[in-house]
Scaffold this motif. Structure first.
Motif, PDB file in Angstrom:
ATOM      1  N   UNK A 234      18.156   2.929 -13.517  1.00  0.00           N
ATOM      2  CA  UNK A 234      18.457   4.347 -13.705  1.00  0.00           C
ATOM      3  C   UNK A 234      17.969   5.167 -12.513  1.00  0.00           C
ATOM      4  N   UNK A 235      16.787   4.835 -12.011  1.00  0.00           N
ATOM      5  CA  UNK A 235      16.276   5.506 -10.816  1.00  0.00           C
ATOM      6  C   UNK A 235      17.209   5.248  -9.635  1.00  0.00           C
ATOM      7  N   UNK A 236      17.701   4.018  -9.523  1.00  0.00           N
ATOM      8  CA  UNK A 236      18.632   3.695  -8.441  1.00  0.00           C
ATOM      9  C   UNK A 236      19.892   4.543  -8.546  1.00  0.00           C
ATOM     10  N   UNK A 237      20.377   4.729  -9.755  1.00  0.00           N
ATOM     11  CA  UNK A 237      21.568   5.574  -9.950  1.00  0.00           C
ATOM     12  C   UNK A 237      21.301   7.006  -9.536  1.00  0.00           C
ATOM     13  N   UNK A 238      20.144   7.537  -9.923  1.00  0.00           N
ATOM     14  CA  UNK A 238      19.801   8.909  -9.548  1.00  0.00           C
ATOM     15  C   UNK A 238      19.685   9.052  -8.033  1.00  0.00           C
ATOM     16  N   UNK A 239      19.028   8.086  -7.394  1.00  0.00           N
ATOM     17  CA  UNK A 239      18.852   8.165  -5.947  1.00  0.00           C
ATOM     18  C   UNK A 239      20.192   8.054  -5.216  1.00  0.00           C
ATOM     19  N   UNK A 258      15.832   5.444   3.507  1.00  0.00           N
ATOM     20  CA  UNK A 258      15.080   4.212   3.753  1.00  0.00           C
ATOM     21  C   UNK A 258      13.754   4.229   2.991  1.00  0.00           C
ATOM     22  N   UNK A 259      13.079   5.382   2.995  1.00  0.00           N
ATOM     23  CA  UNK A 259      11.804   5.478   2.275  1.00  0.00           C
ATOM     24  C   UNK A 259      12.017   5.316   0.771  1.00  0.00           C
ATOM     25  N   UNK A 260      13.099   5.898   0.248  1.00  0.00           N
ATOM     26  CA  UNK A 260      13.391   5.762  -1.179  1.00  0.00           C
ATOM     27  C   UNK A 260      13.679   4.309  -1.535  1.00  0.00           C
ATOM     28  N   UNK A 261      14.475   3.638  -0.704  1.00  0.00           N
ATOM     29  CA  UNK A 261      14.788   2.232  -0.964  1.00  0.00           C
ATOM     30  C   UNK A 261      13.539   1.360  -0.855  1.00  0.00           C
ATOM     31  N   UNK A 267       8.905  -1.374  -6.389  1.00  0.00           N
ATOM     32  CA  UNK A 267       8.882  -1.320  -7.848  1.00  0.00           C
ATOM     33  C   UNK A 267       9.577  -2.531  -8.452  1.00  0.00           C
ATOM     34  N   UNK A 268      10.702  -2.939  -7.876  1.00  0.00           N
ATOM     35  CA  UNK A 268      11.377  -4.150  -8.362  1.00  0.00           C
ATOM     36  C   UNK A 268      10.511  -5.388  -8.127  1.00  0.00           C
ATOM     37  N   UNK A 292      14.776  -7.469  -2.684  1.00  0.00           N
ATOM     38  CA  UNK A 292      15.142  -7.908  -1.335  1.00  0.00           C
ATOM     39  C   UNK A 292      16.398  -7.194  -0.843  1.00  0.00           C
ATOM     40  N   UNK A 293      17.366  -6.961  -1.731  1.00  0.00           N
ATOM     41  CA  UNK A 293      18.611  -6.302  -1.310  1.00  0.00           C
ATOM     42  C   UNK A 293      18.379  -4.849  -0.921  1.00  0.00           C
ATOM     43  N   UNK A 294      17.384  -4.210  -1.515  1.00  0.00           N
ATOM     44  CA  UNK A 294      17.093  -2.817  -1.195  1.00  0.00           C
ATOM     45  C   UNK A 294      16.342  -2.673   0.121  1.00  0.00           C
ATOM     46  N   UNK A 295      15.444  -3.627   0.389  1.00  0.00           N
ATOM     47  CA  UNK A 295      14.575  -3.479   1.561  1.00  0.00           C
ATOM     48  C   UNK A 295      14.175  -4.870   2.027  1.00  0.00           C
ATOM     49  N   UNK A 296      14.932  -5.443   2.949  1.00  0.00           N
ATOM     50  CA  UNK A 296      14.685  -6.813   3.385  1.00  0.00           C
ATOM     51  C   UNK A 296      13.293  -7.022   3.985  1.00  0.00           C
ATOM     52  N   UNK A 297      12.715  -6.035   4.664  1.00  0.00           N
ATOM     53  CA  UNK A 297      11.347  -6.244   5.177  1.00  0.00           C
ATOM     54  C   UNK A 297      10.299  -6.460   4.096  1.00  0.00           C
TER      55      UNK A 297
END
Length: 345
Positions: A234-239, A258-261, A267-268, A292-297
């Motif tokens: 749900x947070x992902x949808x809002x963002x 980038x900071x949001x992701x 969190x994931x 990993x899909x949101x932020x590979x680093x």
């Protein structure tokens, strides 16, 4: 004092909140000023909630029992619809208002009558009302000074995470009505979504001194582990919506996204670790993949912690073995400090 001179409604939406309700209610009743209308909207509690309210508040509270369960957004909207004053403060049933909270926020409105909302920093307490340090739960930091944001400017503060806890907020009812109230399509991010819609169109005041203690139920798995990812999804949808609609309001849209992701990825990852410790390998793997899909680093952060890296590797390579042998470890590996808000009642 005549009802027409009362300008503030303090609303207490309740549902099965008897355990901590007395402390929350006393903190409201002990506010020395200004005069306010105390409204309780109970969403058909099945515990001693109503008895606690009647015993402590007596005729100081206007108590309404909903004819049917309305859920979180529905109960908050009912509070707003029953308000008889221009200003509204919605206080969670287990949070605590510190002395002077209501007077401070109403004074801000008297100085800036065009505000849509005033809000501020909070403390975090546990089930025993003891302070939880920021090293355990991060505190949102919007700088060392009080700030007044013109319409649209506060959106940038909401673009990566939600720094606003509902009990710290005072709303102008006209502003809440202007944006259509709380959206019942949200269950977990219902407050974040509402603050965003108000911030787009109305000025917002932020106060740096904490005047509310938000309770974190450390005994409840709800705050550490959800059997699913509905809240994070749900947070992902809002963002996604925010960064599509509001990029023009952000000083650096790409950096903000980038900071949001990055924050959502962490969190994931936390959810993956919690699920693994609970023996749910399927949820753990799906959460890790989403991280990993949101932020590979994020992989680098995992590899820098040997215990965490071994557990995540086991999850990927041998999920059945991992779910059996890594369930409920004596202590967890180090992960980023949690920046998740306490779950709403």
């Amino acid at each position: 004092m005549s009802p027409s001179s009362v300008r503030l409604t303090v609303a207490l939406p309740t549902y099965n909140g008897a355990r901590h309700l007395a402390e929350a209610l006393r903190s409201i009743l002990d506010q020395s000023s200004p005069p306010f209308d105390l409204l309780v909207c109970d969403d058909r509690s099945e515990d001693e909630t109503l008895s606690v309210i009647q015993q402590l508040a007596g005729d100081r509270a206007r108590i309404v029992v909903n004819p049917e369960r309305l859920g979180l957004a529905g109960n908050w909207n009912r509070c707003a619809s029953l308000s008889r004053t221009p200003y509204l403060a919605i206080v969670h049933q287990d949070d605590v208002l510190l002395p002077g909270h209501l007077a401070l926020l109403l004074r801000v409105f008297s100085q800036h009558p065009d505000l849509g909302m005033a809000c501020g920093a909070t403390q975090v307490i546990d089930e025993f009302s003891l302070l939880i340090p920021p090293s355990v739960i991060e505190r949102p930091d919007l700088g060392p000074t009080d700030r007044l944001y013109p319409p649209g400017a506060f959106v940038a503060e909401l673009a990566e995470r939600n720094p606003v806890r509902c009990s710290s907020v005072m709303l102008q009812v006209d502003a809440l009505n202007d944006v259509g109230g709380f959206d019942p399509s949200y269950r977990y991010a219902v407050d974040w979504d509402c603050w965003l819609r108000i911030a787009r169109r109305w000025p917002v005041a932020w106060l740096t001194t904490p005047t509310v203690a938000v309770r974190w139920h450390s005994e409840s798995e709800t705050h550490r582990f959800h059997r699913g990812t509905a809240d994070l999804d749900e947070v992902a949808r809002l963002l996604d919506q925010l960064h599509t609609l509001d990029s023009a309001l952000l000083p650096d849209p790409l950096a903000s996204r980038r900071a949001a992701d990055r924050a959502l990825s962490a969190a994931y990852l936390n959810r993956s670790l919690d699920a693994l410790h609970a023996g749910d390998a399927l949820l753990a793997r799906s959460s890790l993949g989403r991280s990993f899909s949101l932020h590979r680093p994020i992989l680098g952060r995992i590899l820098r912690d040997p215990r965490l890296a071994l557990q995540m590797a086991a999850l990927v390579l041998a999920p059945r073995w991992a779910s059996r042998h890594l369930q409920h470890p004596a202590e967890s590996p180090s992960v980023p400090p949690r920046n998740e808000p306490p779950a709403e009642p």
